[in-house]
Design a protein around this motif. Structure first.
Motif, PDB file in Angstrom:
ATOM      1  N   ASP A   1      -9.833   8.513  15.527  1.00  0.00           N
ATOM      2  CA  ASP A   1      -9.515   8.048  16.525  1.00  0.00           C
ATOM      3  C   ASP A   1      -8.976   8.810  17.599  1.00  0.00           C
ATOM      4  N   PRO A   2      -9.488   9.616  18.787  1.00  0.00           N
ATOM      5  CA  PRO A   2     -10.392   8.927  19.412  1.00  0.00           C
ATOM      6  C   PRO A   2     -11.887   9.347  19.257  1.00  0.00           C
ATOM      7  N   GLU A   3     -12.142   9.879  17.993  1.00  0.00           N
ATOM      8  CA  GLU A   3     -13.496  10.434  18.110  1.00  0.00           C
ATOM      9  C   GLU A   3     -14.589   9.138  18.145  1.00  0.00           C
ATOM     10  N   ALA A   4     -14.295   8.154  17.438  1.00  0.00           N
ATOM     11  CA  ALA A   4     -15.242   6.902  17.383  1.00  0.00           C
ATOM     12  C   ALA A   4     -15.420   6.501  18.991  1.00  0.00           C
ATOM     13  N   LEU A   5     -14.401   6.811  19.913  1.00  0.00           N
ATOM     14  CA  LEU A   5     -14.470   6.243  21.314  1.00  0.00           C
ATOM     15  C   LEU A   5     -15.594   7.245  22.058  1.00  0.00           C
ATOM     16  N   ASN A   6     -15.788   8.448  21.563  1.00  0.00           N
ATOM     17  CA  ASN A   6     -16.875   9.352  22.177  1.00  0.00           C
ATOM     18  C   ASN A   6     -18.288   8.820  21.695  1.00  0.00           C
ATOM     19  N   VAL A   7     -18.302   8.659  20.585  1.00  0.00           N
ATOM     20  CA  VAL A   7     -19.712   8.692  19.760  1.00  0.00           C
ATOM     21  C   VAL A   7     -20.293   7.249  19.915  1.00  0.00           C
TER      22      VAL A   7
END
Ligand code: AMP
Ligand code: GLY
Length: 443
Positions: free
Chosen positions: A299-305
């Motif tokens: 979080d935030p990585e999930a928001l990108n992918v």
């Protein structure tokens, strides 16, 4: 299809958003630490409470009888919620407690990796008692004063202290190591690595590993990578699914390390890892090294992918829990994303803005808004909490386009929130590339 989603913020809003795009139209039952407005819109039920209270979570699960459960945050995973769910016959898209030690125990992770990918692990030692002479020798002589002290359990990303950044003198480092041993019985001391960090997250079912686009996070609170560490102020991915400062070999090695780690976890724990494996890497002068592993979406990585995922997340979760994950089940658009987190003005130093009103403009087609620590009252008014407020994602053909979309959106938000305007800009990316060029010409 009914899915139980164990949540704490924007990461799970992004997961719910991807689930809701599935042709299977799943019913989402969420249990969350807050009354998250994004989850409220996407779930048929939203239960607010303590997600570490497993009997409470299981009471909801047993009533809902979901086909599968997804656990987002690190603490319920680290504390074994997947084991409890599976004991109750609910397949979980999260690793069991023993496997989650890859994140929850720094010493377990380092020892496993030393045996698996020795060339990609920094020099380190685990101390289980305070031995000032030995500790001093390791820090001052072996590591030449360039060292990192890691608390050996989950501490919300705040257990790591780096020399020259958080630790000014060797005495301070020794004192922190002593505190860690007294509190947790163990501490990891390791070589301080110099380079550029990136993350590679993979969907994992046993030894089947399917990668997502590589991501760069920005942990420091303020522009120019200054200020205290945070949960992450923003992230970007590029349209080729690599990052501008990585070589083909760097990315290939990161993928290989995720694969070898999944295999090693199966061997070490005697059962398959099922969930997301998040490799935290650093590109250094002569290749890449592992900084850490996480047992979940970032979080935030999930928001990108997740907004780039063009295939069915429900089918992927089903495949993972059933133990067969064909590569062609996972497809990502070849676009760039830039995520900027809006956070209260005084985050992470204090929570002075808690309760203040924040208003958002309409979300354009090429942007996403994922709610974090924010509460919605009965009139639909949004109030910020003390932690990160909302992740704004711009999606474009290029990084420049994605950055402009995210930045323009952030600037229109009204309320006492701030963001890092430099994330995803050409200037900051060029700086990362210069760091790598300088390091690698030295080799
Ligand atoms: P971790 O919780 O292990 O991810 O550590 C948090 C942050 O500390 C990382 O994102 C890095 O910025 C920094 N860090 C951890 N280990 C090292 C290391 N060996 N060398 C330099 N920085 C590190
Ligand atoms: N963004 C870093 C993490 O989720 O651990």
């Amino acid at each position: 299809m009914k899915i139980l989603l164990v949540a704490s913020g924007a990461r799970e809003h992004a997961i719910a958003d991807a689930l809701a795009r599935s042709p299977q139209k799943p019913e989402i039952i969420s249990v969350c630490t807050t009354n998250n407005p994004g989850l409220k819109r996407l779930s048929t039920e939203l239960h607010v409470g303590n997600i570490l209270d497993f009997p409470w979570v299981m009471e909801i699960a047993q009533k809902a009888k979901p086909d599968l459960a997804i656990v987002g945050p690190d603490d319920p995973i680290g504390n074994g919620l997947a084991d409890v769910l599976e004991d109750a016959g609910i397949p979980a898209m999260a690793p069991k407690k023993s496997l989650a030690r890859i994140e929850s125990s720094k010493s377990f992770a380092r020892d496993l990796l030393r045996n698996t990918v020795p060339d990609s692990v920094p020099q380190y030692r685990v101390f289980t008692s305070y031995e000032p002479k030995e500790l001093n020798k390791f820090i001052a002589q072996d590591l030449k004063g360039n060292y990192v002290v890691k608390y050996d359990a989950l501490r919300g990303g705040k257990g790591v202290k780096v020399s020259g950044e958080h630790l000014a003198t060797i005495e301070e480092g020794m004192q922190y190591a002593k505190d860690c041993i007294e509190e947790g019985g163990r501490v990891v001391i390791e070589e301080k690595l110099v380079g550029v960090e990136f993350s590679l997250l993979s969907f994992v079912s046993g030894t089947q590993v399917v990668d997502m686009p590589a991501i760069q996070d920005h942990k420091r609170a303020y522009a120019g990578d200054t200020g205290p560490n945070t949960g992450g102020m923003g992230t970007y991915t590029d349209s080729d699914h690599s990052l501008p400062f990585l070589t083909r070999e760097d990315l290939a090695r990161a993928k290989e390390i995720n694969r070898l780690t999944a295999q090693a976890l199966l061997t070490a724990c005697g059962e398959p890892y099922r969930g997301i494996l998040y490799g935290g890497f650093i590109a250094v002068a002569d290749g890449i090294r592992v900084i850490e592993f996480n047992a979940r979406f970032g979080d935030p990585e999930a928001l990108n992918v997740l907004p780039l995922l063009s295939s069915d997340l429900v089918a992927i979760c089903q495949a993972i829990t059933q133990g067969t994950l064909p590569e062609d089940l996972v497809r990502f658009d070849h676009k760039a994303t830039v995520c900027k987190y809006l956070a209260p003005e005084s985050y992470p130093v204090s929570k002075d803005q808690r309760g203040a009103v924040v208003t958002f403009p309409p979300v354009p087609k090429n942007a996403r808004l994922f709610f974090g620590d924010i509460a919605e009252n009965e009139q639909g008014i949004l109030h910020v909490g003390g932690s990160r407020t909302a992740g704004i994602v711009g999606i474009g053909e290029t990084l420049a386009e994605a950055e402009t979309i995210a930045e323009e959106f952030c600037r229109q938000v009204k309320g006492p929130v701030r963001h890092r305007a430099d994330i995803g800009t050409a200037a900051l990316i060029e700086q990362r590339m210069q760091t790598m060029r300088a390091l690698r010409t030295l080799v």
